[in-house]
Enzyme design. Structure first.
Site, mmCIF file in Angstrom:
data_model
loop_
_atom_site.group_PDB
_atom_site.id
_atom_site.type_symbol
_atom_site.label_atom_id
_atom_site.label_comp_id
_atom_site.label_asym_id
_atom_site.label_seq_id
_atom_site.Cartn_x
_atom_site.Cartn_y
_atom_site.Cartn_z
ATOM 1 N N LYS A 1 0.803 -1.225 0.000
ATOM 2 C CA LYS A 1 0.000 0.000 0.000
ATOM 3 C C LYS A 1 0.835 1.276 0.000
ATOM 4 O O LYS A 1 0.573 2.207 -0.761
ATOM 5 C CB LYS A 1 -0.940 -0.002 1.205
ATOM 6 C CG LYS A 1 -2.158 -0.850 0.928
ATOM 7 C CD LYS A 1 -3.250 -0.653 1.959
ATOM 8 C CE LYS A 1 -4.343 -1.663 1.731
ATOM 9 N NZ LYS A 1 -5.546 -1.281 1.194
ATOM 10 N N GLU A 26 -3.961 9.657 6.731
ATOM 11 C CA GLU A 26 -4.693 9.768 5.476
ATOM 12 C C GLU A 26 -6.018 10.453 5.751
ATOM 13 O O GLU A 26 -6.671 10.161 6.762
ATOM 14 C CB GLU A 26 -4.961 8.355 4.947
ATOM 15 C CG GLU A 26 -5.076 8.242 3.453
ATOM 16 C CD GLU A 26 -5.280 6.784 3.038
ATOM 17 O OE1 GLU A 26 -4.306 6.168 2.571
ATOM 18 O OE2 GLU A 26 -6.401 6.273 3.206
ATOM 19 N N HIS A 62 -17.788 -4.660 1.599
ATOM 20 C CA HIS A 62 -16.731 -4.494 0.592
ATOM 21 C C HIS A 62 -16.907 -5.402 -0.615
ATOM 22 O O HIS A 62 -15.988 -5.590 -1.401
ATOM 23 C CB HIS A 62 -15.337 -4.705 1.202
ATOM 24 C CG HIS A 62 -15.065 -3.780 2.347
ATOM 25 N ND1 HIS A 62 -14.862 -2.431 2.160
ATOM 26 C CD2 HIS A 62 -15.006 -4.002 3.681
ATOM 27 C CE1 HIS A 62 -14.672 -1.871 3.355
ATOM 28 N NE2 HIS A 62 -14.771 -2.797 4.284
ATOM 29 N N ARG A 118 -5.519 -7.444 -12.841
ATOM 30 C CA ARG A 118 -6.177 -8.598 -13.474
ATOM 31 C C ARG A 118 -7.425 -8.124 -14.209
ATOM 32 O O ARG A 118 -7.793 -6.955 -14.132
ATOM 33 C CB ARG A 118 -6.595 -9.592 -12.396
ATOM 34 C CG ARG A 118 -7.463 -8.919 -11.333
ATOM 35 C CD ARG A 118 -8.043 -9.873 -10.348
ATOM 36 N NE ARG A 118 -8.389 -9.239 -9.097
ATOM 37 C CZ ARG A 118 -9.499 -8.551 -8.842
ATOM 38 N NH1 ARG A 118 -10.390 -8.390 -9.794
ATOM 39 N NH2 ARG A 118 -9.726 -8.009 -7.666
#
Lengths: 516, 175
Positions: A116, A201, A236, A293
């Site tokens: 990340k 963040e 999610h 992908r």
């Protein structure tokens, strides 16, 4: 172009890749676990290799077994689909070491994007907007943290640099709470990951999930096929995706596409990928991550850009350049995808699986159903609950919603519960119709309506069951001599006597297996 | 010739009378008006194409135990005979009979948290069934005492299978 491609996947995506291969005259190799022996992707392949028992850790996730299957069948390339090994750089290394082309990005790009903080730094360097924040802060350096926090603004998130799985994350609403959150996050990070480094963040609230489909060839060309809106999520998990997004103007689309191209170029990306962004209420967007992908929801992009993304994946992986554009890339019309899951929307979305007795697929204008279902499929318990993807295209969003509603009513899946009633309720929701959605909207603001009282469908079911009882009774040996009293009874009787469903729930039989 | 069927739908007993005279079929549900029915089917399992008083409808019918599973426009109904053998849930959102707990989904029993003779209260987790990588807690519908357990840890259960019997506290019937 490749001669023979092994598809290292199962279910609807294995079929999806196979279909394009067959159209291009490429032979396909299917791999399958033992419970998938009867799957459609096995039947329709040119070659098939069993790679072990049901649990994916013993079959679809075992690199050596896949490579061995490719070697044994002489496959010159492997398409990984999505999930399983598709984003595993060690699998890419293994393909390379065996002289087999991996149809996807290079391992180096996967590794650069996998972490990340390293992905965040990569994007900052490339000029791709990331969520405002501050990297690499020591968990006891409150002075730096306070200064950075004032710059970033509140609410903000304290996150562990080495974090994952939601651990080490704290929401901070006011500056007074910052120190406590840093201590807690740092301690959790140190004990979980052995690294107390944190970063800050901005907490982007009520944001949309907007992602851009890109495709990169080996010659430095990167193309962005506009955005997909995937804000309808539960835990999610995306449930409905559309292209384009109501929240994206042509000007914003251009900026999103430029950012996605820059993201791809920053790490030498090749093949298909998706750059995910958060789009906040003010119209600012921030880099989230790259999915290295083909995505589940790729068909909505295919429909509005008239492109076969799997075909392009095969072409660029074999070294061809992206085809020249005949005009500017603009989405045409509107596409929506509903993920059809085996789950009961009236019982807290509890999984429902078992024997699929009968499937009737929606047809008609602008309707596509990507699925591995067939009459008599016993859905294996080892894999996820997605049974298929219903995708529609129409001239605009309002018409696409109407078409989806029609197609959902035309879809029959008998034997298991599905989330079709959820999709129908969603399409009738005012907020959804107006496009007023964000990633927490479904969980915070949407309520699944209760089953209607006195459902007229119950009356139809009762009548059908009573008539069926009559058929079965008249077909039974005890009353074999009684005359069949009506046309439909006579016609149906022979079939009623041939009970095709075994008591155990399974259907059919199988012989000739070496393994057991 | 009229035939009376006593059927269980969503835990509720319903009487359906099917009257056949030549090629004329009339169906009466409960106290309702007689409905003129035109029906065709290729058999069971199979699709029933119905025209009910001029209005078309279709149902997919398959055998399920002693009864039928009937799918009508996206909704699954389990319709069982009203007496005996009806150990199925009433389809989507259906309820168990008082004193019985059935598996709401097929899967593997990963935990049994009560034993015969144990007292439990409504909402307490009795057992856990895993399917599709998700654990599903099966909760007690009532206060009561475990009478019998019909599944075991590690065993597979089918949807609708009777997994536990209990004596319910009080004498109220299932709501």
């Amino acid at each position: 172009m490749f001669k023979r491609v092994l598809i290292a996947n199962r279910g609807e995506i294995a079929l999806r890749v196979q279909r394009t291969c067959r159209e291009l005259g490429i032979e396909t190799v299917a791999v399958y676990s033992e419970p998938d022996r009867n799957a459609l992707h096995v039947r329709l392949a040119d070659h098939a290799v069993c790679i072990g028992p049901g649990p994916s850790t013993e079959s679809y996730l075992v690199i050596d077994k896949i490579i061995e299957a490719a070697r044994a069948t002489g496959a010159d390339a492997i398409h990984p689909g999505y999930g399983f090994l598709s984003e595993n750089p060690r699998f890419v290394d293994a393909c390379e070491a065996s002289g087999i082309t991996f149809i996807g990005p290079p391992a180096s790009a996967m590794r650069a994007l996998g972490d990340k903080v390293s992905a965040r730094k990569l994007m900052e360097t490339a000029g791709v907007p990331v969520v405002p924040g501050a990297n690499d802060i020591s968990a006891d350096d409150f002075e730096t943290a306070r200064r950075e926090a004032e710059r970033i603004g509140f609410p903000l998130l304290v996150k562990a640099a080495a974090g994952g799985g939601g651990r080490g994350i704290r929401v901070v609403e006011r500056i007074e709470d910052l120190e406590g959150a840093m201590r807690a996050s740092g301690a959790e990070a140190a004990s979980s990951f052995g690294d107390a480094t944190i970063f800050l963040e901005r907490f982007v609230t009520e944001a949309r999930h907007i992602e851009v489909q890109m495709m990169a060839d080996q010659h430095g060309n990167v193309r962005a096929y506009g955005e997909r809106e995937c804000s309808v999520q539960r835990r999610h998990q995306k449930l409905v995706e559309e292209a384009p997004s109501v929240a994206v103007s042509p000007e914003l689309r251009k900026r999103l596409c430029d950012a996605a191209v820059a993201a791809a170029k920053s790490c030498g990306y090749q093949n298909a990928g998706t750059v995910e962004f958060l789009l906040d209420k003010s119209g600012e967007f921030y880099f989230l991550e790259v999915n290295a992908r083909l995505q589940v929801e790729h068909p909505v992009t295919e429909l509005v850009y008239s492109v076969d993304l799997v075909k392009q994946q095969l072409e660029v992986a074999s070294g061809e350049a992206l085809p020249p554009l005949e005009g500017p890339l603009e989405p045409k019309g509107w596409a929506i995808e509903c993920r059809i899951n085996g789950e009961n929307p009236y019982l807290n979305f509890m999984p429902s699986l078992g024997l699929v007795e009968r499937v009737e697929v929606p047809l008609g204008p602008g309707t596509r159903f990507d699925s591995m279902l067939f009459d008599g499929l016993d859905v294996p318990v080892f894999y996820d609950s997605m049974l298929g993807k219903l995708i529609v295209w129409a001239e605009d969003r309002e018409l696409a919603i109407k078409r989806m509603r029609r197609a959902l009513h035309d879809l029959l899946i008998a034997g298991v519960d599905t989330n079709v009633p959820f999709h129908l309720a969603l399409l009738d929701n005012e907020d959804f119709q107006a496009g007023r959605i964000h990633t927490n909207w479904l969980e915070n603001s949407f309520t699944m309506p209760a089953l209607p009282e006195d459902d007229p469908r119950g009356m139809t079911a009762l009548i059908a069951a009573a008539l069926a009882s009559g058929m079965v009774a008249s077909a039974a040996p005890a009353s074999a001599g009684a005359p069949a009293s009506s046309r439909w009874l006579r016609a149906g009787r022979a079939n009623a006597m041939q009970q095709r469903v075994a008591a155990g729930g399974g259907r059919g039989w199988r012989r000739g297996t070496g393994s057991s | 010739m009229a035939t009376r069927h006593r059927l269980l739908l969503d835990g509720e007993e319903r009487t359906v009378v099917v009257d056949e005279a030549g090629d004329q079929v009339t169906v009466t549900v409960g106290e309702g008006e007689p409905l003129s029915i035109d029906v065709t089917t290729s058999g069971i399992p199979g699709t029933f194409s119905l025209v009910i008083d001029g209005q078309p409808a279709q149902a997919y019918v398959t055998r399920r135990g002693q009864g039928f599973e009937v799918t009508v426009d996206g909704r699954r109904f389990l319709v069982g005979p009203a007496t005996g053998g009806g150990r199925q849930r009433g389809g989507i959102g259906g309820k168990d009979r008082l004193g019985e707990v059935t598996a709401p989904l097929a899967g593997v029993v990963v935990d049994v948290r009560v034993a015969v003779g144990d007292r439990f209260s409504a909402g307490q987790t009795l057992l856990v069934i895993e399917a599709m990588k998700m654990q599903n807690e099966i909760q007690a519908p009532h206060d009561g005492t475990v009478k019998a357990i019909h599944c075991e840890r590690g065993g597979r259960v089918e949807q609708g299978a009777l997994v536990l019997e209990y004596d319910a506290d009080g004498t109220e019937t299932a709501s």
